[in-house]
Design a protein around this motif. Structure first.
Motif, short mmCIF file in Angstrom:
data_model
loop_
_atom_site.label_atom_id
_atom_site.label_comp_id
_atom_site.label_asym_id
_atom_site.label_seq_id
_atom_site.Cartn_x
_atom_site.Cartn_y
_atom_site.Cartn_z
N VAL A 236 50.02 24.47 11.23
CA VAL A 236 51.41 24.66 10.83
C VAL A 236 51.67 26.06 10.31
O VAL A 236 52.69 26.68 10.63
CB VAL A 236 51.81 23.60 9.78
N GLY A 237 50.72 26.61 9.52
CA GLY A 237 50.95 27.91 8.91
C GLY A 237 51.22 29.01 9.91
O GLY A 237 52.18 29.78 9.77
N SER A 238 50.39 29.11 10.94
CA SER A 238 50.58 30.16 11.94
C SER A 238 51.87 29.96 12.73
O SER A 238 52.53 30.94 13.11
CB SER A 238 49.37 30.20 12.88
N LEU A 239 52.24 28.71 12.98
CA LEU A 239 53.49 28.45 13.69
C LEU A 239 54.70 28.79 12.82
O LEU A 239 55.68 29.38 13.31
CB LEU A 239 53.55 26.98 14.12
N VAL A 240 54.65 28.44 11.54
CA VAL A 240 55.77 28.75 10.64
C VAL A 240 55.95 30.25 10.51
O VAL A 240 57.07 30.77 10.66
CB VAL A 240 55.53 28.10 9.26
N GLY B 140 50.60 30.20 2.13
CA GLY B 140 50.44 28.77 2.40
C GLY B 140 51.45 27.88 1.73
O GLY B 140 51.53 26.69 2.05
N TRP B 141 52.27 28.44 0.82
CA TRP B 141 53.20 27.61 0.05
C TRP B 141 54.20 26.90 0.96
O TRP B 141 54.36 25.67 0.90
CB TRP B 141 53.95 28.47 -0.97
N VAL C 165 53.41 39.28 14.49
CA VAL C 165 52.76 39.80 13.28
C VAL C 165 52.60 38.70 12.24
O VAL C 165 51.63 38.70 11.46
CB VAL C 165 53.56 41.00 12.71
N GLY C 166 53.50 37.73 12.21
CA GLY C 166 53.37 36.61 11.29
C GLY C 166 52.18 35.73 11.63
O GLY C 166 51.51 35.21 10.73
N VAL C 167 51.92 35.56 12.92
CA VAL C 167 50.78 34.75 13.36
C VAL C 167 49.48 35.37 12.87
O VAL C 167 48.63 34.70 12.27
CB VAL C 167 50.77 34.60 14.89
N VAL C 168 49.30 36.67 13.13
CA VAL C 168 48.03 37.31 12.76
C VAL C 168 47.93 37.50 11.25
O VAL C 168 46.82 37.45 10.70
CB VAL C 168 47.86 38.66 13.50
N LEU C 169 49.05 37.71 10.58
CA LEU C 169 49.02 37.84 9.12
C LEU C 169 48.50 36.55 8.48
O LEU C 169 47.60 36.57 7.63
CB LEU C 169 50.41 38.17 8.59
N HIS C 170 49.08 35.42 8.89
CA HIS C 170 48.65 34.15 8.29
C HIS C 170 47.21 33.83 8.63
O HIS C 170 46.42 33.46 7.76
CB HIS C 170 49.55 33.01 8.75
N ARG C 171 46.85 33.95 9.92
CA ARG C 171 45.48 33.60 10.32
C ARG C 171 44.46 34.51 9.65
O ARG C 171 43.40 34.07 9.20
CB ARG C 171 45.35 33.69 11.83
N GLY C 172 44.79 35.82 9.56
CA GLY C 172 43.87 36.76 8.93
C GLY C 172 43.73 36.49 7.45
O GLY C 172 42.61 36.47 6.91
N ALA C 173 44.84 36.28 6.75
CA ALA C 173 44.79 36.03 5.31
C ALA C 173 44.05 34.73 5.00
O ALA C 173 43.28 34.66 4.04
CB ALA C 173 46.20 36.00 4.74
N ASN C 174 44.27 33.71 5.81
CA ASN C 174 43.59 32.44 5.58
C ASN C 174 42.09 32.57 5.81
O ASN C 174 41.28 31.96 5.09
CB ASN C 174 44.19 31.37 6.50
N THR C 175 41.70 33.34 6.81
CA THR C 175 40.27 33.56 7.07
C THR C 175 39.63 34.33 5.93
O THR C 175 38.51 34.02 5.50
CB THR C 175 40.09 34.33 8.39
#
Length: 216
Positions: free
Chosen positions: A151-155, A200-201, A163-173
């Motif tokens: 959900v996070g990467s899609l949101v 993640g909020w 850029v939102g996709v890679v930001l979320h995936r990178g930060a979560n990793t």
């Protein structure tokens, strides 16, 4: 007729690719990103929050540049790039497969097998867990990773594009690597943990709503 938004279409295609293909079997981009983060960490590491924050910025810079470049492509290429980034960012198919496997082993009264299989979902020791504890561990992991790995990467992709996709995936990793309250990362990993909390909020609440809507 209203033209289809290339990013929206890319999000759908990337999600569909994860459903059909699952994770890349070799050379997974998230694993490559993790290796890059580990290499960067060795130089600026200090038991201090500023060193951790600097590391996160340096590690994320090239992937954010990649996402920004993808967002400036012509519409067809932007759609394809978004789909590729989403496919590599999502882990829903693998998550569902592992959760279902634990469920099937428990239903078949194979507790030793379930204890072993649930290790693919959790980082804790599992050899002494009861059946209820195995089920709870699997459910907790599926719940958390539904938000983190789907959900996070899609949101964030819907809000900010590639850029939102890679930001979320990178930060979560980076949170998974550095966001621990261990002697090494208690201060160094503070920035990674806080960034993941912020990003993640919203996805966590969207995941709760989607789960409620999908439940019987």
């Amino acid at each position: 007729m209203t033209r289809v938004d290339p990013v929206a279409l890319g999000l759908v295609l990337g999600w569909a690719a994860d459903q059909v293909l699952g994770d890349p079997r070799r050379g997974h981009p998230v694993a490559i990103f993790g290796s890059w983060a580990g290499a960067v960490e060795r130089r600026p590491y200090r038991h201090a929050r500023p060193a951790g924050a600097l590391t996160e910025v340096v590690v994320l810079a090239p992937v954010l540049a990649l996402g920004a470049a993808a967002g400036r492509l012509p519409a067809p290429a932007r759609c394809a790039a978004t789909a590729a980034l989403v496919w590599t960012a999502l882990g829903g198919t693998s998550l569902g497969r592992e959760g279902t496997a634990v469920h099937d082993l428990l239903v078949g009264d194979d507790l030793p097998g379930a204890r072993t299989r649930v290790r693919n979902l959790v980082g804790r020791a599992t050899q002494d867990l009861t059946a209820d504890e195995v089920a709870r561990a699997a459910l907790e992991s599926v719940a958390e990773n539904s938000s983190d790995a789907v959900v996070g990467s899609l949101v964030w992709g819907a809000l900010l594009g590639p850029v939102g996709v890679v930001l979320h995936r990178g930060a979560n990793t980076l949170d998974a690597m550095h966001g621990h309250r261990s002697p090494r990362y208690h201060r160094f990993g503070w920035a990674a943990a806080r960034a993941d909390d912020v990003l993640g909020w919203l996805p966590a609440r969207v995941t709760v709503l989607a789960t409620a809507l999908a439940a019987p």
